[in-house]
Design a protein around this motif. Sequence first.
Motif, PDB file in Angstrom:
ATOM      1  N   GLY A  45     -28.876  18.096  52.253  1.00  0.00           N
ATOM      2  CA  GLY A  45     -27.965  17.403  51.175  1.00  0.00           C
ATOM      3  C   GLY A  45     -29.311  17.089  50.040  1.00  0.00           C
ATOM      4  N   VAL A  46     -30.353  17.746  50.160  1.00  0.00           N
ATOM      5  CA  VAL A  46     -31.478  17.517  49.243  1.00  0.00           C
ATOM      6  C   VAL A  46     -31.333  18.535  47.994  1.00  0.00           C
ATOM      7  N   GLY A  47     -30.868  19.750  48.344  1.00  0.00           N
ATOM      8  CA  GLY A  47     -30.550  20.622  47.216  1.00  0.00           C
ATOM      9  C   GLY A  47     -31.286  22.221  47.569  1.00  0.00           C
ATOM     10  N   LYS A  48     -31.305  22.284  48.834  1.00  0.00           N
ATOM     11  CA  LYS A  48     -32.141  23.448  49.352  1.00  0.00           C
ATOM     12  C   LYS A  48     -31.180  24.693  48.866  1.00  0.00           C
ATOM     13  N   SER A  49     -29.859  24.630  49.296  1.00  0.00           N
ATOM     14  CA  SER A  49     -28.944  25.839  48.830  1.00  0.00           C
ATOM     15  C   SER A  49     -28.953  25.690  47.208  1.00  0.00           C
ATOM     16  N   ALA A  50     -28.733  24.699  46.575  1.00  0.00           N
ATOM     17  CA  ALA A  50     -28.426  24.720  45.272  1.00  0.00           C
ATOM     18  C   ALA A  50     -29.751  25.323  44.578  1.00  0.00           C
ATOM     19  N   ASN A  76     -36.718  17.317  44.506  1.00  0.00           N
ATOM     20  CA  ASN A  76     -35.500  17.807  43.682  1.00  0.00           C
ATOM     21  C   ASN A  76     -34.560  16.749  43.089  1.00  0.00           C
ATOM     22  N   LYS A  77     -33.628  17.095  42.164  1.00  0.00           N
ATOM     23  CA  LYS A  77     -32.731  16.149  41.548  1.00  0.00           C
ATOM     24  C   LYS A  77     -33.445  15.286  40.402  1.00  0.00           C
ATOM     25  N   GLU A 119     -22.307  23.428  43.252  1.00  0.00           N
ATOM     26  CA  GLU A 119     -22.092  22.099  43.789  1.00  0.00           C
ATOM     27  C   GLU A 119     -21.547  21.619  44.994  1.00  0.00           C
ATOM     28  N   ALA A 132     -32.088  21.626  40.378  1.00  0.00           N
ATOM     29  CA  ALA A 132     -31.192  22.657  40.605  1.00  0.00           C
ATOM     30  C   ALA A 132     -30.233  22.611  39.757  1.00  0.00           C
ATOM     31  N   LYS A 133     -29.813  21.535  39.062  1.00  0.00           N
ATOM     32  CA  LYS A 133     -28.853  21.403  38.182  1.00  0.00           C
ATOM     33  C   LYS A 133     -29.170  21.712  36.580  1.00  0.00           C
ATOM     34  N   PHE A 167     -25.366  26.689  39.090  1.00  0.00           N
ATOM     35  CA  PHE A 167     -25.387  25.522  39.959  1.00  0.00           C
ATOM     36  C   PHE A 167     -24.255  25.390  40.777  1.00  0.00           C
ATOM     37  N   ASP A 181     -32.950  15.272  37.813  1.00  0.00           N
ATOM     38  CA  ASP A 181     -31.949  14.997  36.536  1.00  0.00           C
ATOM     39  C   ASP A 181     -31.717  13.579  36.675  1.00  0.00           C
TER      40      ASP A 181
END
Length: 202
Positions: free
Chosen positions: A22-27, A125-126, A39, A156-157, A37, A128
């Motif tokens: 859930g930390v955004g590795k894939s994003a 990450n994140k 989601e 990533a966003k 992006f 934003d």
Amino acid sequence: MSKAKTQQPAVIHKVIMVGSGGVGKSALTLQFMYDEFVEDYEPTKADSYRKKVILDGEEVQIDILDTAGQEDYAAIRDNYFRCGEGFLCVFSITEQESFQATADFREQILRVKNDENIPFLLVGNKMDLDAKRQVSSEEASRRAAEWKVNYVETSAKTRANVDKVFFDLQREIRSRKMEASRQNNGKQRKNKDRSKKKCVIL
Ligand SMILES: Nc1nc2c(ncn2[C@@H]2O[C@H](COP(=O)(O)OP(=O)(O)O)[C@@H](O)[C@H]2O)c(=O)[nH]1
Ligand SMILES: [Mg+2]
């Protein structure tokens, strides 16, 4: 292999994404690969990606392995890590637990690679979502300094610093390889076979 026109660049840099779910590795991976992006990427799906990029004027190929929880099985995780030449160790600045988990990932990587100087970036990450921040950049920078690695915040966003982390890491990988080839100069390359092993995704 006979198709000269579609020949891959000679140099391949192998990057592994690690971090809690859930930390955004894939994003981050998909933003870097496709400029979008995503989601709702399947959280349990590990996948590998490759892309030709120009790194400081040289055409190279980046291989990215986006891990996804199967790492809980130590044998699979170690196999992934062994394949990696550089690591993006990702946490979310909105989740303190994910920051704590980076220490476990770091430890596992060092154990498998047995190399204190393995190319490695700590990625918050994140960025934003600053209003929901639980990890200060000072705290993260302190940990990075202890590990003698760099700390970079990304989104990533918004795409902030996304290229930067992948390119900075590739530069670290490149200089590590140059150093290794200087050390091995003239000597038989012991690790050649191992480095040729494919990363197997189960
Ligand atoms: N606002 C924001 N959300 C993000 C960012 N990166 C990822 N997410 C969201 O966080 C969730 C988990 O992302 P994912 O890439 O699947 O995480 P992974 O499990 O580490 O691969 C998804 O809903 C993403 O849309 C970011 O930089 N900013
Ligand atoms: Mg994922």
